[in-house]
Design an enzyme around this catalytic site. Structure first.
Site, mmCIF file in Angstrom:
data_model
loop_
_atom_site.group_PDB
_atom_site.id
_atom_site.type_symbol
_atom_site.label_atom_id
_atom_site.label_comp_id
_atom_site.label_asym_id
_atom_site.label_seq_id
_atom_site.Cartn_x
_atom_site.Cartn_y
_atom_site.Cartn_z
ATOM 1 N N HIS A 194 4.506 9.343 8.866
ATOM 2 C CA HIS A 194 3.913 8.190 8.192
ATOM 3 C C HIS A 194 4.826 6.996 8.431
ATOM 4 O O HIS A 194 5.993 7.000 8.025
ATOM 5 C CB HIS A 194 3.756 8.435 6.692
ATOM 6 C CG HIS A 194 3.135 7.286 5.963
ATOM 7 N ND1 HIS A 194 1.770 7.161 5.772
ATOM 8 C CD2 HIS A 194 3.695 6.194 5.386
ATOM 9 C CE1 HIS A 194 1.512 6.057 5.115
ATOM 10 N NE2 HIS A 194 2.668 5.442 4.861
ATOM 11 N N CYS A 195 4.288 5.972 9.072
ATOM 12 C CA CYS A 195 5.090 4.800 9.440
ATOM 13 C C CYS A 195 4.764 3.642 8.505
ATOM 14 O O CYS A 195 3.658 3.096 8.559
ATOM 15 C CB CYS A 195 4.811 4.406 10.889
ATOM 16 S SG CYS A 195 5.819 3.019 11.456
ATOM 17 N N PRO A 196 5.683 3.233 7.636
ATOM 18 C CA PRO A 196 5.397 2.091 6.762
ATOM 19 C C PRO A 196 5.341 0.768 7.515
ATOM 20 O O PRO A 196 4.732 -0.183 7.022
ATOM 21 C CB PRO A 196 6.560 2.118 5.764
ATOM 22 C CG PRO A 196 7.671 2.816 6.484
ATOM 23 C CD PRO A 196 7.019 3.810 7.387
ATOM 24 N N GLY A 199 1.859 0.540 8.370
ATOM 25 C CA GLY A 199 0.984 0.715 7.217
ATOM 26 C C GLY A 199 -0.049 1.799 7.379
ATOM 27 O O GLY A 199 -1.153 1.685 6.823
ATOM 28 N N ASN A 200 0.303 2.868 8.087
ATOM 29 C CA ASN A 200 -0.663 3.941 8.301
ATOM 30 C C ASN A 200 0.073 5.194 8.764
ATOM 31 O O ASN A 200 1.242 5.129 9.172
ATOM 32 C CB ASN A 200 -1.704 3.526 9.344
ATOM 33 C CG ASN A 200 -2.994 4.313 9.221
ATOM 34 O OD1 ASN A 200 -3.081 5.270 8.458
ATOM 35 N ND2 ASN A 200 -4.009 3.909 9.977
#
Length: 488
Positions: A194-196, A199-200
């Site tokens: 999960h890559c902040p 944002g997804n």
């Protein structure tokens, strides 16, 4: 039909027809007012949707907006303060190349952030209940017994045994390389991480766009940093270093941002290049699923054995379609995904809900009987024709309380002799109790009899005449029963 009764019957029939015929005429208008809902409006995961479900993102989008601001501000300053000087002094190709890289970076970023990463649909209640029963049978336990914790399946992929774990939230056995994201609350196929910053989640359907984004961003960052330094050096040769910084203060800000970000971006690009060449995911690499430290027999079953083939499959292979129809309309009979129960079987939950429903129906049915018995039984006709009186059918009583077996009534303390009573003795008693509510023959409750729902009931037209003491005792007993039921 008795003579003279035609008028009331017609009125009754007319009112009954008008009542039932008005409801179907109103339902189409109500349905037209209610707009059809799309599936993204009731999506069970923690996601945000925009443009009527076309854009799908995680709820934590603050870091994503920071990424947009850094890219837009740095690139905008470069195009506004550095590119005009570099296009004249060196070549006009510099702003052109920077523009191509900028649009490529923005396109891949938005494509990664706004797309479905490969979310797996959750099981419906029927599917979850069937799967729970299969697990109970496989574990050798009944639905009410204790179920042991292991919930895994084993499959063989290219000679390597891979375990499929059961997701208690989505109620499914996750396919190979899939994992549940705790932030988005979804099972993602070929879950990477999960890559902040975007944002997804990064999964099977958007991994190639994520890799293209970080790779192109690395080139853009290095490109801007290199030509900002070139711009400052050329100006310092003409007017001095301090005057060059005064003439182009934006170049200092660009150089600082690029210097601190280029190392992490380039390092991340190199790491994912290694993962693509070996056909691994970040999740598998962190867990060490196919590490050489576990022995020679523990190898990666997903690798094609060729770096070029692995890269072509990851970057040039077909994109699988989305498994969630987020823009589809919700059908009235479409089953909704099963709610998470943390290991509690859906079959047991459904059974308990059914038992509660049956208990409520029984309580309501008993309340109807006690309410009818709570009213004093008085009738002006002093005749007795039948020992058994039938209870009129109640339309609200349904299964499993359709048949009610009433216990024998408690005999009153004193029963007047009907053979010796006269109408003159009854009428004064009726006048003394004007405050009581009298029942019509059709509303009077019956002594014990098994009443089947929907069966025609014959009503008696005569009633017992009870004394004052009997009426009061019956009224008090009925009120006590109603008070006890109201506390249930």
């Amino acid at each position: 039909m008795p003579p003279g009764g035609g008028g009331p019957m017609k009125d009754c029939e007319y009112s009954q027809i008008s009542t039932h015929s008005s409801s179907p005429m109103e339902s189409p208008h109500k349905k037209k007012k209610i707009a059809a809902r799309r599936k993204w409006e009731v999506f069970p995961g923690r996601n945000k949707f925009f443009c009527n479900g076309r854009i799908m993102m995680a709820r934590q989008t603050g870091v994503f907006y920071l990424t947009l601001v850094l890219i837009l501000v740095t690139s905008g300053l470069f195009f506004a303060f550095d590119c005009p000087y570099l296009a004249v002094k060196i070549t006009p190709a510099i702003p052109a190349v920077a523009g191509i890289l900028f649009f490529f970076v923005m396109g891949t970023l938005l494509r990664t952030s706004f797309s479905d990463p490969g979310v797996l649909p959750r099981a419906t209640p029927d599917e979850a209940a069937d799967l729970e029963r299969q697990i109970d049978i496989a574990n050798g336990t009944s639905s009410g017994g204790y179920r042991p914790p292991p919930r895994t399946k084993e499959v063989i992929i290219n000679g390597q045994t891979v375990k499929l774990k059961y997701c208690f939230t989505c109620k499914i056995f996750r396919p190979p390389r899939a994992s549940h994201c705790s932030l988005c609350d979804n099972c993602v196929e070929r879950f990477d991480h999960h890559c902040p910053w975007v944002g997804n989640c990064v999964g099977k359907r958007n991994y190639r766009f994520f890799y293209m984004f970080i790779l192109s961003l690395s080139f853009l960052t290095v490109f801007i940093f290199a030509f900002v330094i070139t711009h400052v050096i050329l100006r310092s040769q003409q007017t001095g270093f301090l005057n060059a910084l005064k003439d182009s203060p934006a170049s200092v800000l660009e150089a600082v941002v690029c210097f601190f970000s280029v190392w992490s971006i380039v390092g991340l690009s190199g790491f994912h290049t290694y993962l693509i060449s070996s056909n691994q995911t970040t999740n598998e690499d962190i867990k060490g699923s196919w590490s050489n430290k576990r022995g020679k027999e523990n190898y990666n079953p997903y690798s094609y054995g060729n770096i070029f083939t692995n890269c072509c499959v990851a970057l040039c292979g077909p994109i699988s379609p989305s498994l969630i129809d987020r823009r589809g309309y919700i059908q009235p009979d479409t089953p909704q995904p099963a709610a998470p129960s943390n290991g509690i079987t859906m079959y047991g939950a459904t059974q308990s809900q059914s038992d509660m429903c049956d208990q409520d129906q029984c309580i309501q049915s008993t309340k109807f009987v006690l309410q009818a018995a709570a009213t004093p039984l008085l009738q002006s006709e002093p005749s007795l024709t039948s020992d058994e009186l039938h209870l009129p059918g109640k339309p609200g009583l349904g299964t499993p309380c359709a048949s009610l077996t009433l216990g024998p009534p408690t005999p009153p303390a004193s029963m007047p002799n009907l053979a010796e009573a006269t109408l003159a003795d009854v009428m004064p008693r009726k006048d003394e109790h004007m405050g009581h509510q009298f029942l019509t023959p059709d509303e009077a409750p019956s002594p014990p009899r098994l009443l089947a729902a929907g069966s025609p009931l014959a009503h008696s037209r005569t009633m017992h005449v009870l004394g004052l003491a009997s009426q009061d005792s019956l009224h008090e007993d009925s009120v006590r029963g109603l008070v006890k039921l109201s506390s249930v």
